[in-house]
Design an enzyme around this catalytic site. Structure first.
Site, PDB file in Angstrom:
ATOM      1  N   GLU A 148      37.627  38.733  43.092  1.00 45.49           N
ATOM      2  CA  GLU A 148      37.408  39.388  41.805  1.00 45.49           C
ATOM      3  C   GLU A 148      38.723  39.749  41.132  1.00 45.49           C
ATOM      4  O   GLU A 148      39.612  40.316  41.772  1.00 45.49           O
ATOM      5  CB  GLU A 148      36.609  40.681  41.999  1.00 45.49           C
ATOM      6  CG  GLU A 148      35.277  40.487  42.695  1.00 45.49           C
ATOM      7  CD  GLU A 148      34.597  41.812  43.033  1.00 45.49           C
ATOM      8  OE1 GLU A 148      33.375  41.861  42.988  1.00 45.49           O
ATOM      9  OE2 GLU A 148      35.309  42.796  43.353  1.00 45.49           O
ATOM     10  N   CYS A 149      38.844  39.429  39.863  1.00 48.30           N
ATOM     11  CA  CYS A 149      39.954  39.852  39.017  1.00 48.30           C
ATOM     12  C   CYS A 149      41.303  39.478  39.651  1.00 48.30           C
ATOM     13  O   CYS A 149      41.669  38.311  39.675  1.00 48.30           O
ATOM     14  CB  CYS A 149      39.848  41.343  38.696  1.00 48.30           C
ATOM     15  SG  CYS A 149      40.670  41.771  37.150  1.00 48.30           S
ATOM     16  N   GLY A 150      42.061  40.444  40.176  1.00 50.69           N
ATOM     17  CA  GLY A 150      43.350  40.135  40.806  1.00 50.69           C
ATOM     18  C   GLY A 150      43.199  39.150  41.950  1.00 50.69           C
ATOM     19  O   GLY A 150      44.056  38.287  42.163  1.00 50.69           O
TER      20      GLY A 150
ATOM     21  N   GLY B  13      36.279  35.079  39.830  1.00 46.08           N
ATOM     22  CA  GLY B  13      36.317  35.311  38.393  1.00 46.08           C
ATOM     23  C   GLY B  13      36.839  36.691  38.066  1.00 46.08           C
ATOM     24  O   GLY B  13      37.058  37.519  38.951  1.00 46.08           O
TER      25      GLY B  13
END
Length: 213
Positions: A87-89, A183
């Protein structure tokens, strides 16, 4: 029920997790085993799944780019189709490069570039509906998520259709298949316990396959 072990990135680069999510995984029989990409640690050998949360990888781009033990252990497990949630990072870490004043090479699991922008992108709470069968179950699976990031990428994915609750503004996001979700959105596992169960079931299938090899 057989337990599974999930390698969870935990250090100053990757530290944004909903405690509720980790608690739910524990309740459902998963053992969380932390490892540090920042310290160049490999994922534990007996890992049945990988979780790489958000955080601040952009502050440690140079170190992360050089830490090949971590990178190679993740790539090797991914090639064996270990279930992964990034997720994200964590998603940025799985991409080809990250640009934040300087360009740093990341794991390269996805042939995608990420870069810092000067504003929050697609900020806020979203309802996400999967566009295909995936690690979370059948096409049409709905999970709540949240986006909070200044970075963007050359391909944000088409795994989910994300819709904002009030404005109903929508966009596609997330790379999704039977083994991976990667994502920008952070997922809230309690919003769909069945989807979380599907992820753990994939981890269990991987464990059984790994034990046969």
């Amino acid at each position: 029920e057989e337990s599974v072990k999930i390698a969870c990135a935990g250090d100053n680069a990757f530290n944004f997790y909903y405690e509720d999510n980790l608690e739910l995984l524990n309740k459902m029989g998963a053992e969380i085993k932390f490892f540090s990409p920042l310290s160049d640690e490999k994922i534990p050998d007996d890992s049945d799944g990988i979780l790489i949360g958000g955080g601040y990888p952009e502050l440690f781009g140079q170190i992360l780019s050089k830490n090949q033990n971590s990178i190679e252990s993740i790539i090797s497990a991914a090639e064996n189709q270990i279930p992964i949630i990034a997720e994200c990072g964590g998603y940025m870490y799985l991409c080809k490069s990250m640009y934040n004043g300087e360009k740093y090479k990341m794991t390269g699991l996805f042939d995608i570039d990420t870069w810092k922008t000067d504003k929050l992108n697609r900020f806020g709470y979203i309802t996400m509906t999967s566009e295909k069968d995936s690690i979370f179950g059948r096409k049409g699976t709905v999970i709540n998520g949240h986006e909070f990031h200044y970075f963007d990428s050359s391909d944000n994915g088409h795994g989910f259709l994300a819709v904002k609750p009030v404005s109903e503004k929508s966009w596609y996001c997330g790379h999704l298949n039977e083994n991976i979700y990667a994502g920008f959105p952070h997922l809230y596992f309690y919003s769909n316990i069945e989807a979380t169960y599907c992820f753990l079931k994939k981890c269990l299938e991987y464990k059984r396959r790994r034990n046969v090899i």
